[in-house]
Write a protein that holds these residues in place. Structure first.
Motif, PDB file in Angstrom:
ATOM      1  N   UNK A  19       0.888  -1.280  -0.304  1.00 42.21           N
ATOM      2  CA  UNK A  19      -0.098  -0.301  -0.184  1.00 42.21           C
ATOM      3  C   UNK A  19       1.156   1.026  -0.322  1.00 42.21           C
ATOM      4  N   UNK A  20       0.297   2.639  -0.889  1.00 40.83           N
ATOM      5  CA  UNK A  20      -0.384   2.598  -1.823  1.00 40.83           C
ATOM      6  C   UNK A  20      -0.309   2.104  -3.024  1.00 40.83           C
ATOM      7  N   UNK A  21      -1.115   1.547  -3.416  1.00 40.45           N
ATOM      8  CA  UNK A  21      -0.961   0.638  -5.021  1.00 40.45           C
ATOM      9  C   UNK A  21      -1.392   1.107  -5.575  1.00 40.45           C
ATOM     10  N   UNK A  22      -2.461   2.165  -6.479  1.00 36.62           N
ATOM     11  CA  UNK A  22      -2.746   3.326  -7.234  1.00 36.62           C
ATOM     12  C   UNK A  22      -3.283   4.662  -6.234  1.00 36.62           C
ATOM     13  N   UNK A  23      -3.817   5.507  -7.825  1.00 35.92           N
ATOM     14  CA  UNK A  23      -3.273   7.102  -7.649  1.00 35.92           C
ATOM     15  C   UNK A  23      -4.949   6.196  -6.296  1.00 35.92           C
TER      16      UNK A  23
END
Ligand code: C5P
Ligand code: MG
Length: 176
Positions: free
Chosen positions: A74-78
């Protein structure tokens, strides 16, 4: 392999918390989480951040000194990043990001090997191909953002478990 890091971090795995929540019969999110995991997609951050925040709050409520966390996956995306910033603004500092760098072929082979005993619904070739796509499209750009902030500590994760662990220890000895 149970070797522990002595720096007083509490390890929280976003994926593990999601897998636990999926098993919880009282959760309203079980089916959604399973669908996302199998498809290698990233679960909406409201769910993931609430699980992370609950763990962090409970850990610190039990012992106020335990305020350092190693958050895994984490964080894996916007969406993850925005949710983190919104929830943790003024509450948490991000010291650094560990980037376990490893090529797709090795990652896939390792996960297929793990799949023989993990029982995970995403340790199969089809889900793994999707997870690689998600990584390239959504996760890599987030790592690049942290890289620009000078926060990324890169580890050559294609090496053996012991060598990778030693690299991690070296980073914590310097930064931890
Ligand atoms: O990190 P891990 O391999 O355990 O993640 C497994 C899956 O859990 C991901 O492919 C994704 O479907 C879900 N996950 C997520 N959001 C995160 C971490 C994991 O949706 N931040
Ligand atoms: Mg994980």
């Amino acid at each position: 392999r149970k070797k522990s890091i002595k720096y007083g971090y509490t390890h929280l795995s976003a994926g593990e918390l999601l897998r636990d929540e999926r098993k919880n019969p009282d959760s309203q999110y079980g089916e959604l989480i399973e669908k996302y995991i199998k498809e290698g997609k990233i679960v909406p951050v409201e769910i993931t951040i609430s699980l992370l925040k609950r763990e962090m709050d409970e850990t610190m409520a039990a012992n106020a000194q335990k305020n350092k966390f190693l958050i895994d996956g984490f964080p894996r995306n916007q969406d993850n990043l925005q949710g983190w910033n919104k929830t943790m603004d003024g509450k948490a500092d991000v010291s650094f990001v560990l980037f376990f760098d490893c090529n797709n072929e090795i990652c896939i082979e390792r996960c297929l090997e793990r799949g023989k005993s993990s029982g995970r619904s995403d340790d199969n070739r089809e889900s793994l191909e999707k997870r690689i796509q998600t990584y390239l499209q959504s996760t890599k750009p987030i790592i690049d953002l942290y890289e620009e902030m000078g926060k990324v500590k890169k580890i050559d994760a294609s090496k053996s478990v012991d060598e990778v662990f030693d690299e991690v220890v070296q980073i914590f000895d310097k930064e931890g």
